[in-house]
Design a protein around this motif. Sequence first.
Motif, PDB file in Angstrom:
ATOM      1  N   GLY A  44       0.523  -1.171   0.385  1.00  0.00           N
ATOM      2  CA  GLY A  44       0.346   0.161  -0.022  1.00  0.00           C
ATOM      3  C   GLY A  44       1.047   1.054   0.003  1.00  0.00           C
ATOM      4  O   GLY A  44       2.243   1.151  -0.251  1.00  0.00           O
ATOM      5  N   VAL A  45       0.316   2.719   0.039  1.00  0.00           N
ATOM      6  CA  VAL A  45       0.633   3.452  -0.382  1.00  0.00           C
ATOM      7  C   VAL A  45       1.713   3.815   1.503  1.00  0.00           C
ATOM      8  O   VAL A  45       1.091   4.039   2.281  1.00  0.00           O
ATOM      9  CB  VAL A  45       0.397   4.964  -0.890  1.00  0.00           C
ATOM     10  CG1 VAL A  45       0.707   6.250  -0.607  1.00  0.00           C
ATOM     11  CG2 VAL A  45       0.583   4.213  -2.259  1.00  0.00           C
ATOM     12  N   VAL A  46       3.115   4.528   1.568  1.00  0.00           N
ATOM     13  CA  VAL A  46       3.431   4.439   2.681  1.00  0.00           C
ATOM     14  C   VAL A  46       3.658   5.554   2.142  1.00  0.00           C
ATOM     15  O   VAL A  46       4.332   6.987   1.281  1.00  0.00           O
ATOM     16  CB  VAL A  46       4.663   3.873   2.704  1.00  0.00           C
ATOM     17  CG1 VAL A  46       5.201   4.362   4.235  1.00  0.00           C
ATOM     18  CG2 VAL A  46       4.528   2.566   2.586  1.00  0.00           C
ATOM     19  N   PRO A  47       2.541   7.440   3.115  1.00  0.00           N
ATOM     20  CA  PRO A  47       2.535   8.684   2.923  1.00  0.00           C
ATOM     21  C   PRO A  47       3.865   9.483   3.093  1.00  0.00           C
ATOM     22  O   PRO A  47       4.245  10.248   1.893  1.00  0.00           O
ATOM     23  CB  PRO A  47       2.111   9.015   4.076  1.00  0.00           C
ATOM     24  CG  PRO A  47       1.065   7.797   4.641  1.00  0.00           C
ATOM     25  CD  PRO A  47       1.513   6.306   3.989  1.00  0.00           C
ATOM     26  N   GLU A  48       4.923   8.503   3.662  1.00  0.00           N
ATOM     27  CA  GLU A  48       5.651   9.550   3.717  1.00  0.00           C
ATOM     28  C   GLU A  48       7.256   9.180   2.868  1.00  0.00           C
ATOM     29  O   GLU A  48       7.727   9.935   1.879  1.00  0.00           O
ATOM     30  CB  GLU A  48       6.398   9.310   5.968  1.00  0.00           C
ATOM     31  CG  GLU A  48       8.438   9.291   5.305  1.00  0.00           C
ATOM     32  CD  GLU A  48       8.679  10.773   5.135  1.00  0.00           C
ATOM     33  OE1 GLU A  48       7.499  11.955   5.250  1.00  0.00           O
ATOM     34  OE2 GLU A  48       9.688  11.625   4.329  1.00  0.00           O
ATOM     35  N   VAL A  49       7.407   8.046   2.384  1.00  0.00           N
ATOM     36  CA  VAL A  49       7.647   7.386   1.138  1.00  0.00           C
ATOM     37  C   VAL A  49       7.100   8.139  -0.641  1.00  0.00           C
ATOM     38  O   VAL A  49       8.089   9.226  -0.827  1.00  0.00           O
ATOM     39  CB  VAL A  49       7.420   5.838   0.784  1.00  0.00           C
ATOM     40  CG1 VAL A  49       8.101   5.849  -0.930  1.00  0.00           C
ATOM     41  CG2 VAL A  49       8.596   4.870   1.880  1.00  0.00           C
ATOM     42  N   GLY A  84      -6.779  19.804  -2.318  1.00  0.00           N
ATOM     43  CA  GLY A  84      -7.125  18.118  -1.453  1.00  0.00           C
ATOM     44  C   GLY A  84      -8.749  17.838  -2.307  1.00  0.00           C
ATOM     45  O   GLY A  84      -8.566  18.222  -3.496  1.00  0.00           O
ATOM     46  N   PRO A  85      -8.842  16.312  -2.036  1.00  0.00           N
ATOM     47  CA  PRO A  85      -8.617  15.974  -0.918  1.00  0.00           C
ATOM     48  C   PRO A  85      -6.730  15.099  -1.157  1.00  0.00           C
ATOM     49  O   PRO A  85      -7.204  14.262  -2.473  1.00  0.00           O
ATOM     50  CB  PRO A  85      -9.689  14.753  -0.173  1.00  0.00           C
ATOM     51  CG  PRO A  85     -10.666  14.701  -1.935  1.00  0.00           C
ATOM     52  CD  PRO A  85     -10.269  15.613  -2.543  1.00  0.00           C
ATOM     53  N   GLY A  86      -6.830  14.269   0.282  1.00  0.00           N
ATOM     54  CA  GLY A  86      -5.119  13.532  -0.095  1.00  0.00           C
ATOM     55  C   GLY A  86      -4.906  13.460   0.747  1.00  0.00           C
ATOM     56  O   GLY A  86      -4.805  13.384   2.008  1.00  0.00           O
ATOM     57  N   LEU A  87      -3.490  12.674   0.808  1.00  0.00           N
ATOM     58  CA  LEU A  87      -2.515  12.205   2.117  1.00  0.00           C
ATOM     59  C   LEU A  87      -2.192  13.810   2.028  1.00  0.00           C
ATOM     60  O   LEU A  87      -1.297  14.470   1.033  1.00  0.00           O
ATOM     61  CB  LEU A  87      -1.359  11.949   1.027  1.00  0.00           C
ATOM     62  CG  LEU A  87      -1.936  10.073   0.953  1.00  0.00           C
ATOM     63  CD1 LEU A  87      -0.700   9.553   0.443  1.00  0.00           C
ATOM     64  CD2 LEU A  87      -2.113   9.867   2.385  1.00  0.00           C
ATOM     65  N   ALA A  88      -2.123  14.429   2.920  1.00  0.00           N
ATOM     66  CA  ALA A  88      -1.705  16.055   3.868  1.00  0.00           C
ATOM     67  C   ALA A  88      -0.229  15.585   3.383  1.00  0.00           C
ATOM     68  O   ALA A  88       0.045  17.047   2.170  1.00  0.00           O
ATOM     69  CB  ALA A  88      -1.950  15.437   5.469  1.00  0.00           C
ATOM     70  N   GLY A  89       0.900  14.876   4.118  1.00  0.00           N
ATOM     71  CA  GLY A  89       2.202  15.722   3.361  1.00  0.00           C
ATOM     72  C   GLY A  89       2.109  15.904   1.628  1.00  0.00           C
ATOM     73  O   GLY A  89       3.283  16.757   1.003  1.00  0.00           O
ATOM     74  N   ALA A  90       1.661  15.149   1.109  1.00  0.00           N
ATOM     75  CA  ALA A  90       2.126  14.687  -0.412  1.00  0.00           C
ATOM     76  C   ALA A  90       1.348  16.072  -1.409  1.00  0.00           C
ATOM     77  O   ALA A  90       2.081  16.456  -1.427  1.00  0.00           O
ATOM     78  CB  ALA A  90       1.408  13.443  -0.770  1.00  0.00           C
TER      79      ALA A  90
END
Lengths: 348, 226
Positions: A44-49, A84-90
């Motif tokens: 699955g998608v890892v946000p920090e990566v 947005g919407p989505g992963l905040a950091g990305a």
Amino acid sequence: MTGGPLVLGIETSCDETGVGIVRGQILLADAVASSVEEHARFGGVVPEVASRAHLEAMVPTIERACREAGIRLDDLDAIAVTAGPGLAGALLVGVAAAKSLAVALGKPLYGVNHLAAHVAVDIVEHGLLAEPTIALLVSGGHSSLLLVPDVTHDVRSLGSTIDDAAGEAFDKVARVLGLPFPGGPHVDRVATEGNSAFVAFPRGLTSGKDMARHRYDFSFSGLKTSVARWVEARERAGEPVPVADVAASFQEAVVDVLTRKAVLACQEQGVDHLLIGGGVAANTRLRAMAQQRCDAVGIRLRMPRPGLCTDNGAMVAALGAQMVSRGRSASALDLPADSSMPVTLVQA
Amino acid sequence: MLLLAIDTATSAITVALHDGERVLAECTTLDARGHGEYVAPGIAEVLSKAGRAAADVSAVVVGTGPGPYTGLRIGLVTARTFAFARGVPVFGVCSLDAMAHQAWLEDVSGALGQSCVVATDARRKEVYWALYEISGRGVRRRGEPMVAKAAMIADEVRGLPVIGRGAVLYAESLGPRIGPLDVSAGALADLAARMLAAGQTLPEPEPLYLRRPDATPPPPRRPALP
Ligand SMILES: [Zn+2]
């Protein structure tokens, strides 16, 4: 200026760094850098990566899009970005890049909703949208049924998933069947060899009681569990798992509910145009069944080509170009990235 | 020369313009979570304060951290994108170096002594830190920046003056506190301008994350059957 405003769009809500360039209704460039392979071993998608990959890919992807389009950044009329919407950091990486372009070039900035952009992208393929249109958006992050009177301004939610997104169910079922991540394309591929009537998996939220409360909503969590239980029962009995048949039966259940509710929404809302977008709209069975069911009742179906259904910058540029064309005012330079931006908010 | 300096490695979202001699304008907002909102308006503000246009900027320098990732990346992507859009070079400077440099600039009484520590908030009860040697000509970092629990470095840095928010957050382990708590882009620009004037090669604008992403491959599939 021939053919409308020249707009660059940036998309970083998940694991694709997308930069698209559109002039009016014409797609000039669609550059995408994906970090999907870096996420595969995590299932699955890892946000920090994803965020780290966006930072590294941003400038090279902007550069590639400009080269593809044969334009200079100074030629642009506006910058658009997924707020947005989505992963905040990305999201923040794309929003910061877009703001930086806007300041460096002295151009207006439009922070737009990712879901509305999935709808607007079809403009570069099939021309202006019918208004209103019904939109079915299905991906790993969202499953929504929308009523769209004006994609730059007025988008209404009819229903959405109450648990997993459709694409998430594909990923999880793929894992159960021993297929790689992301699951969608792999399930689609093996399902072509399978019998879709092999197992009658449940159709979530389609019973009489559920149709009263969740008429246009979806649920894929029960289906996913049902597939897992079926496969495990086979494994425990020491019998081989007919992967193609299970994949086809699961896919049929998802596609059946999606298309049935989308067509129902069109009929009940009195709208004869349906648009399907999002990553799952690349699914061949979904495209075929939607076409068949729309043809049967006289609904005009529009689907962007699969490459434009997945997340990309072109969709953001396409929506930005519409906003400029329709004279919408630009967003403020301090616009926030909003990870849970409601679909009804088209512009940040 | 017109140098645009940006740093988002600490709680300060800070932007400055420097003409090679002095800081022309600086804009700093303290907000540990608002990096995405304030950087671009900060650039617009310093340009307007200094009466310059974006097209006048001849180079960009950005603090490369270490710092909390999400904020840090915003400064880096802003700097890289701005430089690309204007067709000018972009450099990186370690954000801890900028803080030590500022403390040295402000240290009229010699309170810094011969060596000092910069320690900033790394969250998770840790600090980003580095040791510096002080001389009349400036500060020099000894070794690479690191990340550690404040208590773990207490013995190593005992008695040395501590620059940065780490000195406040972990006063029981670190101190005495001296100099700035957060980065100032003015000081970052000053350091970069001196390095450029001395003919030094500035580092690439690459983030100093110091930690790997938190991610582990999922465990084998759990049975859905009880
Ligand atoms: Zn999407």
